[in-house]
Write an enzyme that holds these catalytic residues in place. Structure first.
Site, PDB file in Angstrom:
ATOM      1  CD  GLU A   1      11.112  -6.884   6.039  1.00 36.10           C
ATOM      2  OE1 GLU A   1      11.947  -7.587   6.654  1.00 36.10           O
ATOM      3  OE2 GLU A   1      10.170  -6.313   6.592  1.00 36.10           O
TER       4      GLU A   1
ATOM      5  CB  ALA B   1       1.355   0.183   6.562  1.00 32.97           C
TER       6      ALA B   1
ATOM      7  CE1 TYR C   1       8.583   5.436   2.921  1.00 28.54           C
ATOM      8  CE2 TYR C   1       7.002   7.241   3.121  1.00 28.54           C
ATOM      9  CZ  TYR C   1       7.508   6.028   3.564  1.00 28.54           C
ATOM     10  OH  TYR C   1       6.942   5.418   4.652  1.00 28.54           O
TER      11      TYR C   1
ATOM     12  CG  HIS D   1      10.926  -1.806   4.944  1.00 23.01           C
ATOM     13  ND1 HIS D   1       9.574  -1.797   4.693  1.00 23.01           N
ATOM     14  CD2 HIS D   1      11.189  -2.960   5.584  1.00 23.01           C
ATOM     15  CE1 HIS D   1       9.037  -2.901   5.178  1.00 23.01           C
ATOM     16  NE2 HIS D   1       9.995  -3.637   5.719  1.00 23.01           N
TER      17      HIS D   1
ATOM     18  CB  SER E   1      11.850   5.019   5.426  1.00 22.40           C
ATOM     19  OG  SER E   1      10.897   4.082   5.902  1.00 22.40           O
TER      20      SER E   1
ATOM     21  N   PRO F   1       0.798  -1.226   0.000  1.00 21.27           N
ATOM     22  CG  PRO F   1      -0.148  -1.137   2.112  1.00 21.27           C
ATOM     23  CD  PRO F   1       0.516  -2.082   1.150  1.00 21.27           C
ATOM     24  CG  ASN F   2      -0.389   4.277   1.166  1.00 22.48           C
ATOM     25  OD1 ASN F   2      -1.337   4.791   0.564  1.00 22.48           O
ATOM     26  ND2 ASN F   2      -0.519   3.710   2.351  1.00 22.48           N
TER      27      ASN F   2
ATOM     28  NE  ARG G   1       3.784   6.896   1.480  1.00 17.62           N
ATOM     29  CZ  ARG G   1       4.033   5.697   1.997  1.00 17.62           C
ATOM     30  NH1 ARG G   1       4.496   4.711   1.249  1.00 17.62           N
ATOM     31  NH2 ARG G   1       3.776   5.462   3.260  1.00 17.62           N
TER      32      ARG G   1
ATOM     33  NE  ARG H   1       9.240   6.429   8.922  1.00 17.39           N
ATOM     34  CZ  ARG H   1       8.365   6.235   7.932  1.00 17.39           C
ATOM     35  NH1 ARG H   1       8.618   5.319   7.001  1.00 17.39           N
ATOM     36  NH2 ARG H   1       7.261   6.946   7.866  1.00 17.39           N
TER      37      ARG H   1
ATOM     38  CG  ASN I   1       8.431  -1.646   0.594  1.00 24.11           C
ATOM     39  OD1 ASN I   1       7.808  -1.784   1.651  1.00 24.11           O
ATOM     40  ND2 ASN I   1       8.992  -0.498   0.258  1.00 24.11           N
TER      41      ASN I   1
HETATM   42  C1  DQA Z   1       7.933   1.401   4.037  1.00 25.94           C
HETATM   43  C2  DQA Z   1       7.958   1.588   5.550  1.00 25.94           C
HETATM   44  C3  DQA Z   1       6.601   1.285   6.141  1.00 25.94           C
HETATM   45  O1  DQA Z   1       6.630   1.454   7.548  1.00 25.94           O
HETATM   46  C4  DQA Z   1       5.569   2.227   5.574  1.00 25.94           C
HETATM   47  O2  DQA Z   1       4.299   1.909   6.081  1.00 25.94           O
HETATM   48  C5  DQA Z   1       5.571   2.255   4.098  1.00 25.94           C
HETATM   49  C6  DQA Z   1       6.853   2.230   3.391  1.00 25.94           C
HETATM   50  C7  DQA Z   1       9.275   1.809   3.391  1.00 25.94           C
HETATM   51  O3  DQA Z   1       9.483   1.424   2.251  1.00 25.94           O
HETATM   52  O4  DQA Z   1      10.067   2.513   4.000  1.00 25.94           O
HETATM   53  O5  DQA Z   1       4.531   2.379   3.461  1.00 25.94           O
HETATM   54  O6  DQA Z   1       7.721   0.029   3.753  1.00 25.94           O
END
Ligand code: DQA
Length: 149
Positions: free
Chosen positions: A96, A75, A23, A98, A100, A10-11, A18, A105, A72
């Protein structure tokens, strides 16, 4: 041919727009296309969904079709036992990623249901994390071309 599925949750379709201070400003889509061009010897499948069940359906479809997964889960990383179960069920090597540094965080980002089902995790290195995951699979420590198919 090495076949990799890059799966984003998501996102992540909004990366580039965003929260650019977290990011960055480059679109994930553009970045992944550049990986496809740079690593023409790899067969890439890119998938993004904002819907948990769709991500699970996609992972299940990867079984027997690709050599490895770069995931990735956004959330859902921090919430989804169902995604973790899907990873375990398909028994494919997964890395995996990410963008960030999730450990730097909020506390709720410090739990990952995904990590324990993966061969390793990359966090906080920006979009480069996806390329580093590709290099892992290319290094032959991950799936060998033809394996698991
Ligand atoms: C994320 C980190 C997650 O905590 C966050 O919810 C994201 C992006 C990252 O790529 O840093 O949507 O996966």
């Amino acid at each position: 041919m090495l076949s990799l599925a890059v799966v984003n949750g998501p996102n992540l379709n909004l990366v580039g727009l965003r929260e650019p201070e977290i990011y960055g400003t480059q679109s994930l889509n553009d970045y992944l296309q550049s990986l496809r061009e740079k690593y023409a010897q790899i067969e890439f499948s890119f998938y993004q969904s904002n819907v948990e069940g769709e991500l699970i359906n996609y992972l299940q479809q990867c079984r027997g079709r690709v050599n490895g997964i770069i995931l990735n889960a956004g959330a859902y990383t921090h919430t989804s036992i169902a995604l973790a179960d899907a990873l375990a069920a398909i028994a494919l090597p997964a890395v995996e990623v990410h963008i960030s540094n999730v450990l730097a965080r909020e506390d709720y980002r410090k739990t990952s249901y995904i990590s324990g089902k993966c061969v390793g995790s990359i966090s906080g290195l920006g979009l480069l994390g996806y390329e580093l995951a590709v290099l892992y699979f290319l290094s032959n420590q991950g799936a060998t071309p033809g394996e698991n198919l």
